[in-house]
Motif scaffolding. Sequence first.
Motif, PDB file in Angstrom:
ATOM      1  N   UNK A  42      43.592  49.049  31.846  1.00  0.00           N
ATOM      2  CA  UNK A  42      43.039  47.703  31.894  1.00  0.00           C
ATOM      3  C   UNK A  42      43.054  47.261  33.350  1.00  0.00           C
ATOM      4  N   UNK A  43      41.922  46.753  33.820  1.00  0.00           N
ATOM      5  CA  UNK A  43      41.785  46.350  35.215  1.00  0.00           C
ATOM      6  C   UNK A  43      41.429  44.864  35.296  1.00  0.00           C
ATOM      7  N   UNK A  44      41.990  44.198  36.269  1.00  0.00           N
ATOM      8  CA  UNK A  44      41.714  42.788  36.511  1.00  0.00           C
ATOM      9  C   UNK A  44      41.488  42.589  38.007  1.00  0.00           C
ATOM     10  N   UNK A  45      40.326  42.057  38.353  1.00  0.00           N
ATOM     11  CA  UNK A  45      40.014  41.807  39.757  1.00  0.00           C
ATOM     12  C   UNK A  45      40.677  40.505  40.196  1.00  0.00           C
ATOM     13  N   UNK A  46      41.492  40.587  41.219  1.00  0.00           N
ATOM     14  CA  UNK A  46      42.182  39.398  41.730  1.00  0.00           C
ATOM     15  C   UNK A  46      41.255  38.523  42.567  1.00  0.00           C
ATOM     16  N   UNK A  53      38.125  37.667  39.230  1.00  0.00           N
ATOM     17  CA  UNK A  53      38.696  37.498  37.894  1.00  0.00           C
ATOM     18  C   UNK A  53      38.019  38.341  36.810  1.00  0.00           C
ATOM     19  N   UNK A  54      37.210  39.323  37.169  1.00  0.00           N
ATOM     20  CA  UNK A  54      36.588  40.205  36.183  1.00  0.00           C
ATOM     21  C   UNK A  54      37.655  41.079  35.530  1.00  0.00           C
ATOM     22  N   UNK A  55      37.399  41.493  34.289  1.00  0.00           N
ATOM     23  CA  UNK A  55      38.296  42.389  33.568  1.00  0.00           C
ATOM     24  C   UNK A  55      37.478  43.517  32.962  1.00  0.00           C
ATOM     25  N   UNK A  56      38.045  44.738  32.941  1.00  0.00           N
ATOM     26  CA  UNK A  56      37.379  45.885  32.348  1.00  0.00           C
ATOM     27  C   UNK A  56      38.410  46.966  32.079  1.00  0.00           C
ATOM     28  N   UNK A  57      38.015  47.974  31.323  1.00  0.00           N
ATOM     29  CA  UNK A  57      38.867  49.126  31.072  1.00  0.00           C
ATOM     30  C   UNK A  57      38.219  50.326  31.754  1.00  0.00           C
ATOM     31  N   UNK A  58      39.026  51.088  32.463  1.00  0.00           N
ATOM     32  CA  UNK A  58      38.529  52.254  33.194  1.00  0.00           C
ATOM     33  C   UNK A  58      39.459  53.437  32.945  1.00  0.00           C
ATOM     34  N   UNK A  59      38.991  54.608  33.296  1.00  0.00           N
ATOM     35  CA  UNK A  59      39.838  55.793  33.156  1.00  0.00           C
ATOM     36  C   UNK A  59      40.315  56.306  34.507  1.00  0.00           C
ATOM     37  N   UNK A  74      41.089  54.790  38.813  1.00  0.00           N
ATOM     38  CA  UNK A  74      41.139  53.609  39.689  1.00  0.00           C
ATOM     39  C   UNK A  74      39.800  53.419  40.403  1.00  0.00           C
ATOM     40  N   UNK A  75      39.175  52.272  40.190  1.00  0.00           N
ATOM     41  CA  UNK A  75      37.897  51.961  40.829  1.00  0.00           C
ATOM     42  C   UNK A  75      37.937  50.536  41.374  1.00  0.00           C
ATOM     43  N   UNK A 111      38.667  45.672  46.264  1.00  0.00           N
ATOM     44  CA  UNK A 111      39.690  46.664  45.951  1.00  0.00           C
ATOM     45  C   UNK A 111      41.003  45.987  45.556  1.00  0.00           C
ATOM     46  N   UNK A 112      40.977  44.665  45.416  1.00  0.00           N
ATOM     47  CA  UNK A 112      42.168  43.912  44.999  1.00  0.00           C
ATOM     48  C   UNK A 112      42.214  43.891  43.466  1.00  0.00           C
ATOM     49  N   UNK A 113      42.541  45.033  42.873  1.00  0.00           N
ATOM     50  CA  UNK A 113      42.484  45.215  41.428  1.00  0.00           C
ATOM     51  C   UNK A 113      43.886  45.475  40.881  1.00  0.00           C
ATOM     52  N   UNK A 114      44.256  44.688  39.885  1.00  0.00           N
ATOM     53  CA  UNK A 114      45.511  44.902  39.156  1.00  0.00           C
ATOM     54  C   UNK A 114      45.207  45.911  38.048  1.00  0.00           C
TER      55      UNK A 114
END
Length: 66
Positions: free
Chosen positions: A29-33, A36-42, A44-45, A53-56
């Motif tokens: 699960x990814x969250x852009x700091x 504020x976008x959210x997505x699921x990835x397999x 790190x992108x 690139x400020x992704x939680x």
Amino acid sequence: MTNPPSQFTPEELQQWQLAIAEADRHNIWCHCRQCDAEWVASTPVNCPDCGSDRVERISCWQFPDD
């Protein structure tokens, strides 16, 4: 201090650990700091919306299945 007895045989424990590692690799699960976008990835992108690139990143297996 001793470890409590395992509920798994060594083979079962290895299979369980491999299953967790597999889920970890393919469901993040990814969250852009930044935007504020959210997505699921397999993998790190950067954020697909703003390119930041400020992704939680949190492994999805850590979330309950309710």
